[in-house]
Write a protein that holds these residues in place. Structure first.
Motif, mmCIF file in Angstrom:
data_model
loop_
_atom_site.group_PDB
_atom_site.id
_atom_site.type_symbol
_atom_site.label_atom_id
_atom_site.label_comp_id
_atom_site.label_asym_id
_atom_site.label_seq_id
_atom_site.Cartn_x
_atom_site.Cartn_y
_atom_site.Cartn_z
ATOM 1 N N ARG A 130 -23.796 4.031 -5.573
ATOM 2 C CA ARG A 130 -24.608 4.255 -6.775
ATOM 3 C C ARG A 130 -23.726 4.471 -8.001
ATOM 4 O O ARG A 130 -24.055 4.021 -9.105
ATOM 5 N N ALA A 131 -22.606 5.167 -7.818
ATOM 6 C CA ALA A 131 -21.687 5.399 -8.938
ATOM 7 C C ALA A 131 -21.090 4.082 -9.424
ATOM 8 O O ALA A 131 -20.965 3.840 -10.636
ATOM 9 N N ARG A 132 -20.726 3.218 -8.478
ATOM 10 C CA ARG A 132 -20.176 1.914 -8.865
ATOM 11 C C ARG A 132 -21.237 1.068 -9.566
ATOM 12 O O ARG A 132 -20.938 0.359 -10.537
ATOM 13 N N TYR A 133 -22.470 1.150 -9.049
ATOM 14 C CA TYR A 133 -23.561 0.409 -9.684
ATOM 15 C C TYR A 133 -23.791 0.903 -11.115
ATOM 16 O O TYR A 133 -23.979 0.100 -12.038
ATOM 17 N N ALA A 134 -23.753 2.226 -11.301
ATOM 18 C CA ALA A 134 -23.967 2.799 -12.635
ATOM 19 C C ALA A 134 -22.907 2.315 -13.614
ATOM 20 O O ALA A 134 -23.193 2.024 -14.780
ATOM 21 N N THR A 135 -21.657 2.216 -13.126
ATOM 22 C CA THR A 135 -20.584 1.717 -13.989
ATOM 23 C C THR A 135 -20.846 0.270 -14.389
ATOM 24 O O THR A 135 -20.708 -0.103 -15.567
ATOM 25 N N VAL A 141 -23.067 -5.685 -16.768
ATOM 26 C CA VAL A 141 -22.767 -6.843 -15.916
ATOM 27 C C VAL A 141 -23.676 -6.918 -14.696
ATOM 28 O O VAL A 141 -23.601 -7.890 -13.945
ATOM 29 N N VAL A 142 -24.518 -5.908 -14.449
ATOM 30 C CA VAL A 142 -25.479 -5.971 -13.352
ATOM 31 C C VAL A 142 -26.856 -5.591 -13.874
ATOM 32 O O VAL A 142 -26.989 -4.843 -14.855
ATOM 33 N N LEU A 280 -27.059 -2.346 -3.640
ATOM 34 C CA LEU A 280 -25.975 -1.630 -4.312
ATOM 35 C C LEU A 280 -24.645 -2.324 -4.080
ATOM 36 O O LEU A 280 -23.850 -2.497 -5.012
ATOM 37 N N ARG A 281 -24.398 -2.735 -2.827
ATOM 38 C CA ARG A 281 -23.136 -3.408 -2.522
ATOM 39 C C ARG A 281 -23.037 -4.746 -3.242
ATOM 40 O O ARG A 281 -21.974 -5.124 -3.746
#
Length: 458
Positions: A130-135, A141-142, A280-281
């Motif tokens: 989730r943290a990577r997705y938020a970034t 970009v997503v 998420l991945r």
């Protein structure tokens, strides 16, 4: 493993009792005495897991769970209902409301702690994604996640050496399952699990041909199945085996005799979670690709080159195998933009990049270096071989015109190329010095008439 646990019960003694037990196991505990308070604390305090009573005045546990699971900010927090209700219908209602487990009081401490640790490990992994997705979302970009995850496909693998029980499990899961595979031999099952693309694996904890705990451990250790949900089928009251299963990575369990509705609810919970984690991945992979690739050409960008080229240079230095650098610049590109417009210029850049990608090996690194300038790093390549590749690419660019307007028009393009290799490097050579020598050779090619390949001087 420590975690922050939110305990929700309208009776203070119940909260205090659970708090004391959990603190003795070094968990951090927050108490809430109503459903509404629990929802607010879940949003503000971000617990790792919620232990939720069902029978509360006002908003009961079922509604509290539904609201937690419907909110994107809290839907990923595991919820375990801990209640005196002991009817199968209550258990199914809790699971259908979104609970990750439903434990009936009195709960064995060993089983409770194992479940808390198991679900906490799962949430920690989800939190990282989730943290990577938020970034990626902050960088633009997503896109937005689909939180209404309703899996329509069920690719389920049942490992059970009891044919009758496996048939009952298939029937309980339902005929709408598009693919249910059954295997009786655990050794064969390991290979099939590793090679198959399954959404969920059910394992009978009473296998005779192999220790089922070792089987689950092996499945969890494979890279291909590390994140595939595991659901154990255990005998009622076999707490020791259940605790061990949860500790080695089993996601959920169902007890025999298996209730159809409970099995269906637990299967759907695991499938929904897998779809969510897969999203998420996938979004992380997209954001990673966007961060290191040039959006127009699809080649790597200069940021990726800066981090990767140094490693390629160090490898060349330690192995003694040459590393060649090719710097390419489209001739008179400004004239193309000024005459035909930037749209045409962008199409030329894209087709030019495609031709580069089709002309190099898998081990080579091609990137857009800036504007109309490109760079190719070629490991294990001496200057003579790199010259052959560069000349072939130069000739192809010059001879095959670029098509425009869906093939109605053509545009002649040429390229100048500068080459350098570690063969000509001094003792204090570096990746940046190698690029500088290739750049100087490119400058010589452009001042010498363009549309040519020049090797750097020794």
């Amino acid at each position: 493993m420590t975690a922050r646990v939110l305990v929700v019960d309208d009776l203070e003694p119940n909260v205090k009792l659970l708090e004391a037990k959990l603190r003795a196991e070094y968990f951090d505990v927050i108490g809430a005495y109503s459903g509404q308070e629990a929802i607010e604390l879940a949003k503000n305090e971000k617990p790792d897991i919620v232990l939720l009573d069902v029978m509360m005045p006002g908003m009961d546990g079922f509604e509290t769970c539904r609201q937690l699971k419907s909110d994107p900010d809290t839907m990923h927090i595991p919820v375990v209902m801990v209640t005196a209700l002991d009817q199968q219908a209550d258990r199914v209602a809790g699971l259908e409301a979104g609970a990750d487990d439903f434990l009936t009081k009195p709960v064995e401490d060993l089983a409770l702690f194992a479940r808390v640790r198991s679900l906490t490990r799962l949430k920690m992994m989800t939190d990282e994604l989730r943290a990577r997705y938020a970034t990626g979302k902050d960088l633009g970009v997503v896109g937005k996640l689909d939180t209404e995850v309703n899996p329509t496909e069920k690719r389920i693998f049942i490992i059970d050496d009891n044919e009758d029980q496996a048939s009952r499990l298939k029937a309980a899961i339902g005929e709408d399952a598009q693919q249910i595979v059954h295997e009786t031999d655990p050794e064969v099952a390991l290979g099939r699990a590793r090679s198959g693309d399954f959404d969920l694996i059910l394992v009978n904890m009473s296998l005779e041909a192999m220790d089922p705990l070792r089987l689950c451990s092996s499945i969890r250790s494979f890279e291909e199945t590390r994140l595939t949900p595991l659901l154990a089928v255990v005998r009622h009251g076999d707490t020791r085996k259940l605790v061990r299963a949860l500790d080695i990575g089993v996601n959920d369990y169902v007890t025999r005799p298996v209730d159809k509705n409970e099995l269906t609810a637990r299967v759907m919970t695991q499938l929904r979670r897998k779809r969510y984690v897969d999203q998420l991945r996938s979004s992380f992979q997209v954001s990673l690709e966007m961060a290191v690739t040039d959006q127009l050409t699809g080649l790597y960008n200069r940021r990726y080159l800066a981090s990767h080229l140094s490693a390629m240079f160090d490898r060349a230095f330690w192995t003694g195998r040459p590393l060649a650098i090719m710097v390419l610049d489209i001739d008179h590109f400004k004239v193309i933009n000024d005459t035909h417009g930037h749209d045409v210029g962008d199409r030329v850049l894209k087709e030019f990049a495609d031709r580069i990608a089709n002309s190099i090996r898998g081990i080579d690194l091609a990137c857009r270096y800036g504007g109309e300038e490109f760079l190719i790093a070629m490991p294990d390549t001496d200057l003579a071989f790199a010259s052959v590749v560069a000349e072939r690419l130069r000739a192809e660019i010059a001879e095959d015109k670029f098509t425009l307007n869906n093939g109605r028009d053509e545009l002649g393009v040429t390229v100048s190329i500068g080459l350098a290799s570690t063969e000509h490097g001094l003792e204090d050579d570096s990746a940046q010095k190698l690029i500088k020598r290739a750049d100087e050779a490119l400058y010589e090619a452009k001042t010498g008439g363009r549309n040519r390949v020049i090797n750097s001087a020794a």
